[in-house]
Every structure is written in C-alpha cells, then in structure tokens.
Design an enzyme around this catalytic site. Structure first.
Site, PDB file in Angstrom:
ATOM      1  N   ARG A 211     -14.576  51.489 -26.200  1.00  0.00           N
ATOM      2  CA  ARG A 211     -15.785  51.828 -26.791  1.00  0.00           C
ATOM      3  C   ARG A 211     -16.903  50.890 -27.028  1.00  0.00           C
ATOM      4  O   ARG A 211     -18.103  51.436 -26.963  1.00  0.00           O
ATOM      5  CB  ARG A 211     -15.385  52.637 -28.220  1.00  0.00           C
ATOM      6  CG  ARG A 211     -14.653  53.776 -28.043  1.00  0.00           C
ATOM      7  CD  ARG A 211     -14.360  54.467 -29.404  1.00  0.00           C
ATOM      8  NE  ARG A 211     -13.538  53.772 -30.319  1.00  0.00           N
ATOM      9  CZ  ARG A 211     -12.140  54.243 -30.579  1.00  0.00           C
ATOM     10  NH1 ARG A 211     -11.687  55.190 -29.730  1.00  0.00           N
ATOM     11  NH2 ARG A 211     -11.447  53.467 -31.268  1.00  0.00           N
ATOM     12  N   PHE A 227     -13.761  64.732 -23.573  1.00  0.00           N
ATOM     13  CA  PHE A 227     -12.744  64.665 -24.592  1.00  0.00           C
ATOM     14  C   PHE A 227     -13.080  63.634 -25.547  1.00  0.00           C
ATOM     15  O   PHE A 227     -12.433  62.735 -25.810  1.00  0.00           O
ATOM     16  CB  PHE A 227     -10.985  64.090 -23.678  1.00  0.00           C
ATOM     17  CG  PHE A 227     -10.882  65.061 -22.461  1.00  0.00           C
ATOM     18  CD1 PHE A 227     -10.165  65.855 -22.358  1.00  0.00           C
ATOM     19  CD2 PHE A 227     -11.382  64.390 -21.097  1.00  0.00           C
ATOM     20  CE1 PHE A 227      -9.660  66.647 -21.280  1.00  0.00           C
ATOM     21  CE2 PHE A 227     -11.120  65.180 -19.914  1.00  0.00           C
ATOM     22  CZ  PHE A 227     -10.451  66.227 -20.144  1.00  0.00           C
ATOM     23  N   ASP A 249     -15.367  68.616 -26.140  1.00  0.00           N
ATOM     24  CA  ASP A 249     -13.988  68.825 -26.541  1.00  0.00           C
ATOM     25  C   ASP A 249     -13.700  70.241 -26.711  1.00  0.00           C
ATOM     26  O   ASP A 249     -14.476  70.775 -27.179  1.00  0.00           O
ATOM     27  CB  ASP A 249     -13.681  67.818 -27.949  1.00  0.00           C
ATOM     28  CG  ASP A 249     -12.320  67.424 -28.002  1.00  0.00           C
ATOM     29  OD1 ASP A 249     -12.068  66.451 -27.814  1.00  0.00           O
ATOM     30  OD2 ASP A 249     -11.292  68.239 -28.397  1.00  0.00           O
ATOM     31  N   SER A 250     -12.508  70.432 -26.573  1.00  0.00           N
ATOM     32  CA  SER A 250     -11.903  71.949 -26.890  1.00  0.00           C
ATOM     33  C   SER A 250     -11.825  72.226 -28.214  1.00  0.00           C
ATOM     34  O   SER A 250     -11.399  73.526 -28.573  1.00  0.00           O
ATOM     35  CB  SER A 250     -10.812  72.150 -25.747  1.00  0.00           C
ATOM     36  OG  SER A 250      -9.850  71.446 -25.987  1.00  0.00           O
ATOM     37  N   ASP A 300     -11.721  60.547 -21.011  1.00  0.00           N
ATOM     38  CA  ASP A 300     -10.592  59.976 -21.717  1.00  0.00           C
ATOM     39  C   ASP A 300      -9.647  61.118 -22.254  1.00  0.00           C
ATOM     40  O   ASP A 300      -9.740  61.658 -23.172  1.00  0.00           O
ATOM     41  CB  ASP A 300     -11.050  59.208 -22.889  1.00  0.00           C
ATOM     42  CG  ASP A 300     -10.081  58.577 -23.624  1.00  0.00           C
ATOM     43  OD1 ASP A 300      -9.117  58.271 -22.965  1.00  0.00           O
ATOM     44  OD2 ASP A 300     -10.232  58.393 -24.807  1.00  0.00           O
ATOM     45  N   CYS A 340      -3.739  57.898 -19.964  1.00  0.00           N
ATOM     46  CA  CYS A 340      -3.103  57.288 -21.226  1.00  0.00           C
ATOM     47  C   CYS A 340      -1.533  57.793 -21.033  1.00  0.00           C
ATOM     48  O   CYS A 340      -0.561  57.923 -21.722  1.00  0.00           O
ATOM     49  CB  CYS A 340      -3.458  57.622 -22.361  1.00  0.00           C
ATOM     50  SG  CYS A 340      -3.709  59.362 -22.852  1.00  0.00           S
TER      51      CYS A 340
END
Ligand code: SAH
Length: 396
Positions: A211, A227, A249-250, A300, A340
């Site tokens: 970040r 995300f 984002d959801s 991400d 990830c």
C-alpha cells in the site's frame, strides 16, 4: 509421552526441519494421545526426531513444536517462542513503530496454528490447530506478558479449524470492545479495524508495504482499486496525491467501513474518491464499456485457490481479472496484481499474468516483485508460508 512412529523413509522432511507430518507418512501411534497432545515423533528405526502436536482429525497429523529433543513443551516454551516472535519485529526498524503489526505468523515463527496481530493496545489471536487450541491459556498469557496489551480478542473462526475437528470460538479474553472502536495509523492514514466482524483478524496487515508502494506511485494518477475491502490501497493512493480513485468491492459492509475510513482522514480529498459496490468480474467489463482508463490498476482478490487442488479454476479467475485489468491500463500505466492463494506459486502466477497481457493485446514488463511485509516472514524450512505474491507491471 506417546510416540508417533513414521513409515520407513518418511523422516526426510523432518531432517530439513519442515514442521508438518502428513497422515500418509505415519505408521502408527504407540500409546494414547488426544487432539493437541504432545507426541514424540520417531523414525521407523525408533530414532526420536521431534516433539509435535497430534491432530487425529487432520490430514496434517502432527505439527512440530520443537526439533530440540531436550526442550519440553510447557508454559515456558510458549513464553519463549512468543517473546522471540515479538523481539524479531522489534529488531526491524521498519516494524518497530507500527500500530498494526503481525506479532506471530504461525509456522514461520515456530508456532504452528498461532496467529497474533496487534492493533494498538489490542491483540487479536487466532488459533487454527489442535495443538495451538490445547495450549491456548499459555499462548494468551505469553502474549499479554510480551506486549503489555490491555485487550485480547480471540478470532478462532477460520474455516481451517474444521479440518482439525475444532469448533469456531470468538470473544474478548481480556478487556472489552472500546466504545470508540479500534483504529490504527498506517503510513499516515487512520484506519478502522473491525476485529469482531472483519476479515482475518480485522485487517490485511500483509499488504502494508505494498500500500505504501502505491502511495509513492500515485501522484496525479487515476487509480482503480479492485477488491478494495476497507480501502487500504485507495486511501494510500489519495494520500500519495492521486487525482481520482475508483474503489470496487462486492461487500456493502466493507465499503461502508471504507467510506468511514475516508471520513476519518480529513486531509484526504473525498471528491477524488468514487465507490462501486459490484462484482469485479463484471465491473471491469462495465468500466471498459464506459470508456474509462486508469494510470494504475490494483487487483488484490481474495484467495481463489486455498490449495493446489483448486489451482485450475483459480487460474481461470486470475486470468480473467488480469486480462480485463490490462485492458483498463492507459498506455505507460501500471498494473499492481496479487495472488494470496497458497495453491498458486509465483511461477504459475507470473505465467497467468503473462497470458492475460498477451490476450489483452498488451506488452508489459515486470518492474518489481511484491510480497508480504516483514512481519509476515517466511521460514526457509517452510516455503508454504509464502502465500502472498505480487507483480508490479509497466504496460506499453
Ligand atoms: N486490498 C484489501 C484486501 C482485499 S480482501 C486491503 O488492502 O485491505 C478481498 C476483498 O475482495 C474483500 O473485501 C471481498 O469482499 C472482496 N471480494 C471478493 N470477491 C469479490 C468479487 N467477485 N467482486 C468484488 N469484490 C470481491
């Protein structure tokens, strides 16, 4: 102490100090042991190799506490291991002053199944293995002693507990929820941490350095953060001087915290932030249809492949978002892309990203490989610990 006897030839990984013993390597248990009990691991020739936590319900049948056969696994053991993990962070100047910090990174800190994250004077602990669960009292006492924290919250609700035959358990073990909520300052930006209901222990500490990297790149740039969760990357981009930041984002609750986080930072220009509650897979296509383009696109996503058996389906998902991500990068811009997933190695991830660039008709070059921050170390004997990998790619 009961003995866990290995099959012939199955002691090799232990010689390399790998901490996991799979069910298929075990010949038999000599004696009785309940979940989480300490057993002595011995080779087929009866040679003692390690002391480990027994987990009869898991495919990972035992996790090594110590390869030192003179070392007892007792309260003192956990006190030493926890103190060593905390001291490791204090020894690194980049970590010493962080309000949000992973204190214990499980196997990589010699404590399989133990995660502990500090958010100011609150510590959140997550116990994911039978052995860690058994020693919960010793681990929690040791954490309090090593940190002087005033609150400890347990977030042992990770899915992997099921594989160990453990029920989820959460709650305050020391102190209680502070009425003002829990906040940390990361690279100059104040962030709320929802330790009770947020993802993981409340925050993605592993992306701290990445970040910061985005903040350093973002001046006068148009940024798309996919995300976004609680807007960690988005707010760093704004702090770095981005012109426009679109965050996708959801999860409605994550976006609500994201916008609250922006409001906590009056120095950041809220007019430069746009929010989209949407599925990234469709939103990338919609942004393209709307003729948008960005100087920096961040991807991400959540763990698409928790293990190697999910790698095929996950590869398709990574390919899709990277392909559509590339299409939105303006000429000369950057794609910052992560995985990830433990089930997708760096080599495979790079191949997927290369295929995505090709299919998007873009040529691009890696300018930096990205990884988790230093408080998420990878024990050289435990390469599985390296789950987070990223590429910073410059696109023609
Ligand atoms: N980059 C964030 C962490 C991302 S976690 C940070 O630095 O804090 C992954 C996020 O992806 C979660 O917030 C989850 O709600 C979101 N998510 C999962 N699947 C999604 C999808 N298909 N579309 C949009 N968001 C999704």
């Amino acid at each position: 102490m009961s003995k866990l006897i290995l099959q012939a030839g199955k002691e090799r990984s232990l010689f390399k100090h790998h901490p996991w013993l799979f069910a298929g390597s075990v010949d038999q248990l000599d004696g009785r042991a309940r979940p989480g009990d300490t057993v002595e691991v011995v080779s087929s020739r009866g040679e003692p190799l390690a002391r480990a936590a027994y987990s009869p319900h898991s495919q990972i049948r035992a996790r090594v506490w110590t390869f030192d056969l003179t070392e007892s696994v007792d309260h003192g053991f956990f006190k030493r291991r926890v103190a060593a993990a905390v001291a490791r962070r204090q020894a690194l100047p980049e970590l010493a002053g962080q309000e949000g910090l992973r204190l214990i990174h499980a196997e990589s800190d010699g404590l399989p199944g133990v995660i502990a994250d500090r958010y100011g004077d609150t510590v959140v602990v997550q116990l994911t293995s039978a052995g860690a669960d058994k020693w919960r009292g010793a681990i929690i006492d040791a954490l309090q002693l090593a940190t002087g924290c005033v609150r400890i919250f347990e977030r042992s609700d990770s899915e992997v507990r099921k594989l160990e035959g453990l029920e989820p358990t959460t709650g305050w073990l020391l102190g209680e929820a502070p009425p003002e909520g829990i906040h940390i300052v990361e690279n100059g930006v104040t962030m709320t941490v929802d330790v009770v209901g947020g993802h993981k222990t409340g925050f993605y500490l592993d992306q701290r350095d990445n970040r910061k990297r985005l903040a350093d790149l973002a001046k006068d740039k148009r940024v798309l953060n996919c995300f976004c969760y609680t807007a960690g990357f988005s707010l760093q981009a704004l702090a770095g001087g981005a012109l426009d930041v679109v965050s996708v984002d959801s999860s409605g609750p994550a976006l609500a915290i994201a916008q609250h986080n922006l409001a906590l930072n009056p120095a950041l220009d809220a007019n430069r932030a746009r929010w989209r509650e949407a599925d990234v897979f469709t939103e990338l296509r919609d942004l393209r249809k709307a003729g948008e383009s960005f100087d920096i696109v961040v991807l991400d996503p959540p763990k698409f492949a928790p293990s190697a058996s999910h790698a095929d389906r996950a590869s398709k998902a990574y390919k899709d978002i990277n392909l559509n991500g590339f299409k939105l990068v303006a000429p000369g811009g950057l794609l910052m892309t992560y995985s990830c997933s433990g089930g997708i190695g760096l080599e495979l991830f790079q191949k997927i990203v290369a295929g995505a660039a090709r299919d998007a008709g873009r040529s691009a070059r890696i300018i930096q490989r990205l990884q988790g921050s230093a408080d998420h170390p990878v024990d050289l004997a435990f390469p599985e610990g390296e789950y987070l990998k990223g590429l910073l790619v410059q696109v023609d």
